[in-house]
Design an enzyme around this catalytic site. Structure first.
Site, PDB file in Angstrom:
ATOM      1  N   THR A 117      41.987  40.132  36.489  1.00  0.00           N
ATOM      2  CA  THR A 117      40.986  40.808  37.287  1.00  0.00           C
ATOM      3  C   THR A 117      41.105  42.292  36.977  1.00  0.00           C
ATOM      4  O   THR A 117      42.087  42.733  36.388  1.00  0.00           O
ATOM      5  CB  THR A 117      41.214  40.562  38.786  1.00  0.00           C
ATOM      6  OG1 THR A 117      42.592  40.808  39.101  1.00  0.00           O
ATOM      7  CG2 THR A 117      40.892  39.120  39.160  1.00  0.00           C
TER       8      THR A 117
ATOM      9  N   ARG B 181      36.827  46.513  42.559  1.00  0.00           N
ATOM     10  CA  ARG B 181      37.584  45.368  42.040  1.00  0.00           C
ATOM     11  C   ARG B 181      36.612  44.272  41.650  1.00  0.00           C
ATOM     12  O   ARG B 181      35.701  43.937  42.419  1.00  0.00           O
ATOM     13  CB  ARG B 181      38.547  44.839  43.100  1.00  0.00           C
ATOM     14  CG  ARG B 181      39.253  43.536  42.692  1.00  0.00           C
ATOM     15  CD  ARG B 181      40.243  43.110  43.761  1.00  0.00           C
ATOM     16  NE  ARG B 181      40.742  41.766  43.551  1.00  0.00           N
ATOM     17  CZ  ARG B 181      41.696  41.412  42.707  1.00  0.00           C
ATOM     18  NH1 ARG B 181      42.243  42.324  41.949  1.00  0.00           N
ATOM     19  NH2 ARG B 181      42.090  40.161  42.596  1.00  0.00           N
ATOM     20  N   VAL B 182      36.785  43.735  40.466  1.00  0.00           N
ATOM     21  CA  VAL B 182      36.016  42.589  40.011  1.00  0.00           C
ATOM     22  C   VAL B 182      36.981  41.434  39.835  1.00  0.00           C
ATOM     23  O   VAL B 182      37.985  41.563  39.149  1.00  0.00           O
ATOM     24  CB  VAL B 182      35.279  42.881  38.688  1.00  0.00           C
ATOM     25  CG1 VAL B 182      34.519  41.647  38.222  1.00  0.00           C
ATOM     26  CG2 VAL B 182      34.309  44.033  38.872  1.00  0.00           C
ATOM     27  N   GLY B 183      36.672  40.318  40.455  1.00  0.00           N
ATOM     28  CA  GLY B 183      37.555  39.165  40.421  1.00  0.00           C
ATOM     29  C   GLY B 183      37.784  38.664  41.832  1.00  0.00           C
ATOM     30  O   GLY B 183      37.103  39.076  42.772  1.00  0.00           O
TER      31      GLY B 183
ATOM     32  N   THR C 184      45.980  43.221  41.733  1.00  0.00           N
ATOM     33  CA  THR C 184      45.515  42.251  40.753  1.00  0.00           C
ATOM     34  C   THR C 184      46.558  41.162  40.615  1.00  0.00           C
ATOM     35  O   THR C 184      47.731  41.360  40.946  1.00  0.00           O
ATOM     36  CB  THR C 184      45.249  42.940  39.399  1.00  0.00           C
ATOM     37  OG1 THR C 184      44.684  42.005  38.486  1.00  0.00           O
ATOM     38  CG2 THR C 184      46.529  43.494  38.800  1.00  0.00           C
TER      39      THR C 184
END
Length: 275
Positions: free
Chosen positions: A150, A166-168, A189
């Site tokens: 992520t 944040r992506v994920g 992460t």
């Protein structure tokens, strides 16, 4: 004092993009969104964050989660199970800015994105050769790929605004990310399902509010989780944090490369944090 940071080594071009924009007077949220889009929407790096070219779910659909949080109280937006859009963080920002809500999911998130002018693509256009082959292998073996990552980014602009994205998985305030305009921000992460149970980003920022440096705050949180979870059940976790001075720190349960830059430095640095 402008500064930027990102989780994992593949964040380096994103942190460099933020560095350039921040030095030109860009706002933290704008710089972060643009830098994140470069990673999300690229087949080569999307696989790390379940963006374009990422691994699909068991039904063969690429679904994305993303969240963004500004330091100002109440400024948070997130989407989950969003399909057909290669830049989910941009949709999360619209949730933050254009709705009374904080979190939209699934078909509701897609409908909102359409209303905001986003083009919803066919799933096939988000798949790459690599992700298509991975899904075919899953159908044949029924074994889920364990490879995942992520991406978390933090941007501090010259006006004193701080934003974290944040992506994920675990796109929840306090869990995968947290920001406080008076203190700083943190991004986590690793195994998002486990991360959500410990709220490590809120804990990290809280410790910085109490006077700890970003490094000490991150290390304290990881050690606290290790003690509570137990060594045998400890999961993959990396945390980066930045205070309002632009100082960056990290801690992790695994070898954890991260990238950072602060005003006055000529280039983005990549450091590997050891557990």
């Amino acid at each position: 004092m402008a500064a930027a940071a990102g989780t994992w080594g593949f964040s380096l071009p994103a942190v460099e993009r933020m560095r350039q924009r921040l030095l030109r007077g860009g706002l933290a949220t704008d710089c972060l969104q643009e830098a994140m889009a470069d990673i999300e929407n690229d087949e080569e790096t999307g696989v790390f964050v379940v963006g374009r070219g990422g691994y699909p779910n068991k039904d063969g659909i690429i679904q994305c989660d993303a969240a963004i949080m500004e330091g100002q109280p109440g400024r948070f937006g997130a989407v989950a199970a969003l399909h057909g859009i290669g830049t989910p963080l941009a949709v999360a920002r619209k949730v933050m800015e254009e709705t009374p809500h904080s979190f939209l999911v699934g078909d509701g998130a897609v409908a909102f994105a359409k209303d905001q002018g986003f083009v919803v693509e066919d799933n096939s256009s988000l798949m790459s050769k690599k992700s298509t082959e991975a899904y075919q292998k899953y159908l044949e073996t029924k074994k889920t790929l364990k490879k995942h990552d992520t991406l978390g980014l933090i941007a501090l602009d010259i006006y004193g605004n701080i934003t974290v994205g944040r992506v994920g998985d675990s796109p929840l305030p306090g869990c995968g990310l947290f920001a406080d305009q008076e203190v700083g921000a943190a991004a986590a992460t690793g195994e998002g399902d486990k991360i959500m149970c410990f709220c490590p980003c809120f804990h990290t920022v809280l410790l910085m509010r109490q006077g700890l440096s970003p490094v000490d705050a991150c290390q304290t949180v990881v050690q606290d989780i290790l003690q509570r979870a137990g060594k045998e059940k400890m999961f993959e976790l990396g945390i980066i944090a930045m205070n309002m001075k632009g100082e960056v720190g990290a801690a992790s349960s695994v070898a954890f490369p991260y990238c950072s830059w602060s005003q006055g430095k000529d280039a983005v640095e990549q450091v590997t944090q050891q557990p």
